[in-house]
Design a protein around this motif. Structure first.
Motif, mmCIF file in Angstrom:
data_model
loop_
_atom_site.group_PDB
_atom_site.id
_atom_site.type_symbol
_atom_site.label_atom_id
_atom_site.label_comp_id
_atom_site.label_asym_id
_atom_site.label_seq_id
_atom_site.Cartn_x
_atom_site.Cartn_y
_atom_site.Cartn_z
ATOM 1 N N HIS A 97 -11.263 -9.731 -13.071
ATOM 2 C CA HIS A 97 -11.728 -8.334 -13.054
ATOM 3 C C HIS A 97 -12.209 -7.907 -11.673
ATOM 4 C CE1 HIS A 97 -13.758 -4.643 -14.156
ATOM 5 N NE2 HIS A 97 -13.277 -4.736 -15.387
ATOM 6 N N GLY A 98 -13.346 -8.411 -11.212
ATOM 7 C CA GLY A 98 -13.891 -7.992 -9.926
ATOM 8 C C GLY A 98 -13.233 -8.728 -8.773
ATOM 9 N N ILE A 99 -13.115 -8.039 -7.617
ATOM 10 C CA ILE A 99 -12.515 -8.655 -6.434
ATOM 11 C C ILE A 99 -13.144 -8.057 -5.187
ATOM 12 C CG2 ILE A 99 -10.586 -7.004 -6.526
ATOM 13 C CD1 ILE A 99 -8.808 -9.208 -5.306
ATOM 14 N N VAL A 100 -13.410 -8.910 -4.192
ATOM 15 C CA VAL A 100 -13.989 -8.444 -2.935
ATOM 16 C C VAL A 100 -13.610 -9.425 -1.829
ATOM 17 C CG1 VAL A 100 -16.210 -9.670 -3.139
ATOM 18 C CG2 VAL A 100 -16.099 -7.486 -1.904
ATOM 19 N N PHE A 101 -13.549 -8.917 -0.576
ATOM 20 C CA PHE A 101 -13.258 -9.748 0.586
ATOM 21 C C PHE A 101 -14.462 -9.777 1.521
ATOM 22 C CE2 PHE A 101 -9.058 -8.486 -0.810
ATOM 23 C CZ PHE A 101 -8.296 -9.628 -0.606
ATOM 24 N N ASP A 102 -14.651 -10.897 2.223
ATOM 25 C CA ASP A 102 -15.618 -10.908 3.323
ATOM 26 C C ASP A 102 -14.878 -10.594 4.624
ATOM 27 O OD1 ASP A 102 -14.405 -13.247 4.254
ATOM 28 O OD2 ASP A 102 -15.983 -14.563 3.511
ATOM 29 N N SER A 103 -15.567 -10.644 5.756
ATOM 30 C CA SER A 103 -14.962 -10.246 7.033
ATOM 31 C C SER A 103 -13.882 -11.212 7.503
ATOM 32 C CB SER A 103 -16.043 -10.122 8.104
ATOM 33 O OG SER A 103 -16.699 -11.363 8.288
ATOM 34 N N ASN A 104 -13.844 -12.418 6.934
ATOM 35 C CA ASN A 104 -12.805 -13.388 7.263
ATOM 36 C C ASN A 104 -11.624 -13.318 6.305
ATOM 37 O OD1 ASN A 104 -14.285 -14.592 9.446
ATOM 38 N ND2 ASN A 104 -15.563 -15.613 7.912
ATOM 39 N N ASP A 105 -11.612 -12.292 5.460
ATOM 40 C CA ASP A 105 -10.589 -12.112 4.426
ATOM 41 C C ASP A 105 -10.596 -13.231 3.395
ATOM 42 O OD1 ASP A 105 -9.675 -9.649 5.218
ATOM 43 O OD2 ASP A 105 -8.112 -10.441 6.525
ATOM 44 N N THR A 106 -11.744 -13.848 3.207
ATOM 45 C CA THR A 106 -11.922 -14.748 2.072
ATOM 46 C C THR A 106 -12.077 -13.896 0.822
ATOM 47 O OG1 THR A 106 -13.017 -16.378 3.476
ATOM 48 C CG2 THR A 106 -13.331 -16.608 1.108
ATOM 49 N N ILE A 147 -9.499 -4.183 -0.568
ATOM 50 C CA ILE A 147 -8.604 -4.088 0.582
ATOM 51 C C ILE A 147 -9.057 -5.080 1.645
ATOM 52 C CG2 ILE A 147 -7.694 -2.552 2.371
ATOM 53 C CD1 ILE A 147 -8.234 -0.217 0.489
ATOM 54 N N ASP A 148 -8.104 -5.834 2.201
ATOM 55 C CA ASP A 148 -8.467 -6.795 3.245
ATOM 56 C C ASP A 148 -8.511 -6.110 4.610
ATOM 57 O OD1 ASP A 148 -5.852 -6.614 4.233
ATOM 58 O OD2 ASP A 148 -5.217 -8.545 3.382
ATOM 59 N N SER A 149 -8.800 -6.874 5.651
ATOM 60 C CA SER A 149 -9.003 -6.298 6.977
ATOM 61 C C SER A 149 -7.715 -5.757 7.591
ATOM 62 C CB SER A 149 -9.612 -7.344 7.910
ATOM 63 O OG SER A 149 -8.708 -8.421 8.109
ATOM 64 N N THR A 150 -6.567 -6.163 7.062
ATOM 65 C CA THR A 150 -5.282 -5.691 7.595
ATOM 66 C C THR A 150 -4.716 -4.524 6.806
ATOM 67 O OG1 THR A 150 -4.089 -7.348 6.282
ATOM 68 C CG2 THR A 150 -4.719 -7.971 8.513
ATOM 69 N N GLY A 151 -5.427 -4.075 5.756
ATOM 70 C CA GLY A 151 -5.020 -2.897 5.012
ATOM 71 C C GLY A 151 -4.262 -3.148 3.738
ATOM 72 N N TYR A 152 -4.008 -4.403 3.397
ATOM 73 C CA TYR A 152 -3.333 -4.686 2.133
ATOM 74 C C TYR A 152 -4.281 -4.440 0.953
ATOM 75 C CZ TYR A 152 0.621 -6.747 4.606
ATOM 76 O OH TYR A 152 1.720 -6.930 5.407
ATOM 77 N N VAL A 153 -3.716 -3.903 -0.126
ATOM 78 C CA VAL A 153 -4.480 -3.543 -1.312
ATOM 79 C C VAL A 153 -4.220 -4.590 -2.394
ATOM 80 C CG1 VAL A 153 -4.885 -1.765 -3.061
ATOM 81 C CG2 VAL A 153 -4.227 -1.103 -0.728
ATOM 82 N N TYR A 154 -5.303 -5.115 -2.969
ATOM 83 C CA TYR A 154 -5.214 -6.149 -3.998
ATOM 84 C C TYR A 154 -5.830 -5.620 -5.291
ATOM 85 C CZ TYR A 154 -4.363 -9.336 -0.075
ATOM 86 O OH TYR A 154 -3.862 -9.948 1.043
#
Length: 317
Positions: free
Chosen positions: A196-205, A153-160
């Motif tokens: 397979h794996g996915i993650v965001f940093d605080s800048n939504d990278t 999930i990114d900082s704006t709440g969207y689910v990927y």
């Protein structure tokens, strides 16, 4: 003649010292993280685990684990002490079948789960109360083919979600409304072979483990390609083609990737420079069997889902 022996002797000693230095350096790179503790065990009692696939940790230090073999989510503290559990086998609300992923939203209030057999996402409160669910029927005409494996999930709440079989990333709002998909099958930049794996940093990278391409791909918040790293192999900075789990440690800008076949965890900086790795195949402390996922706690400890050994192992510097 004496001078020649002296020159050869100095060369040999220097070469030996260089090898010694490289050996020490390499060993330090592979042992930076040390085993601390473990919890779980292949049973069905409270706190015990059977083939745990996924793990996540909220900002308060609560640990959530997909106890896949027992069709439930278990919640622990950072010391591995059992707190609560929910779920059982089935297809009704709050039940699970082939539970594969768990993710805590950035607020720590909501827990998202992903099931392979029930082909859906479920959303819960952090104490296990069911909120809603959604499937993949309205996702561009490929609902029956969708096989999402992990979510973030990114900082704006969207689910990927990473869709392994369709070789795409799917984007939803927090209530399950499909927004769009990214990527397609291939090996060029921005394409995937079984992500397979996915993650965001605080800048939504966005960081994605592109498994069969044996690489990590990095994108900005608009899915513009930034960089990639990795190649096929068992060496430092390489992946075996089965690297399912990834996490980002914000305090030090580090990327952690777990490799199921190479049975190790590799640590990179955010630009993909290899830093260290740890783990090997086996059942002893610090060894793994088919590790699937990992999560970093607020203090930087690494929690690894040691799936084949039905346990969680914890490492620290």
């Amino acid at each position: 003649m004496i001078n020649n022996f002296l020159i050869y002797g100095i060369f040999f000693i220097s070469f030996y010292n260089l090898l010694f230095f490289e050996t020490i350096f390499c060993e330090s790179n592979t042992t930076e993280y040390q085993f601390l503790t473990k919890f779980g065990g292949k049973e069905s009692n409270e706190g015990e685990l059977s083939t745990p696939h996924s793990i996540d940790i909220d900002k308060e230090g609560n640990v959530y684990v997909t106890d896949t073999g027992n069709d439930r989510i278990q919640k622990y503290d950072l010391d591995g002490k059992f707190i609560l559990q929910w779920g059982e086998e089935g297809s009704e609300d709050g039940q699970f079948d082939k539970l594969h992923d768990v993710y805590v939203d950035p607020s720590g209030q909501f827990i998202y789960t992903l099931e392979l057999a029930n082909h859906r996402v479920q959303k819960f409160t952090n104490d296990g109360k069911f909120i809603l669910k959604w499937g993949f029927e309205d996702t561009g005409g490929r609902g029956a083919e969708r096989t999402p494996h992990q979510l973030s999930i990114d900082s704006t709440g969207y689910v990927y979600l990473t869709d392994k079989n369709a070789h795409q990333i799917l984007k939803f709002d927090e209530n399950g409304k499909f927004i769009e998909s990214y990527g397609s099958k291939g090996s060029a930049a921005g394409k995937f072979l079984e992500p397979h794996g996915i993650v965001f940093d605080s800048n939504d990278t966005m960081y994605v483990t592109d498994m069969k391409n044996s690489r990590v791909q990095v994108f900005d918040k608009n899915f513009n390609f930034i960089r990639q790293w990795g190649s096929f192999g068992n060496g430092s900075g390489q992946f075996s083609g089965t690297a399912p789990g990834i996490d980002y440690y914000e305090k030090q800008d580090l990327v952690f990737v777990v490799d199921k076949t190479s049975t190790n965890v590799q640590v990179f900086d955010k630009d993909g420079k290899f830093i260290s790795k740890f783990g090997s195949k086996g059942k002893q402390d610090g060894q793994f069997s088919r590790p699937e996922d990992l999560a970093i706690d607020p203090q930087g400890k690494v929690f690894v889902s040691d799936t084949g050994n039905s346990r969680i192992q914890v490492f620290e510097k």
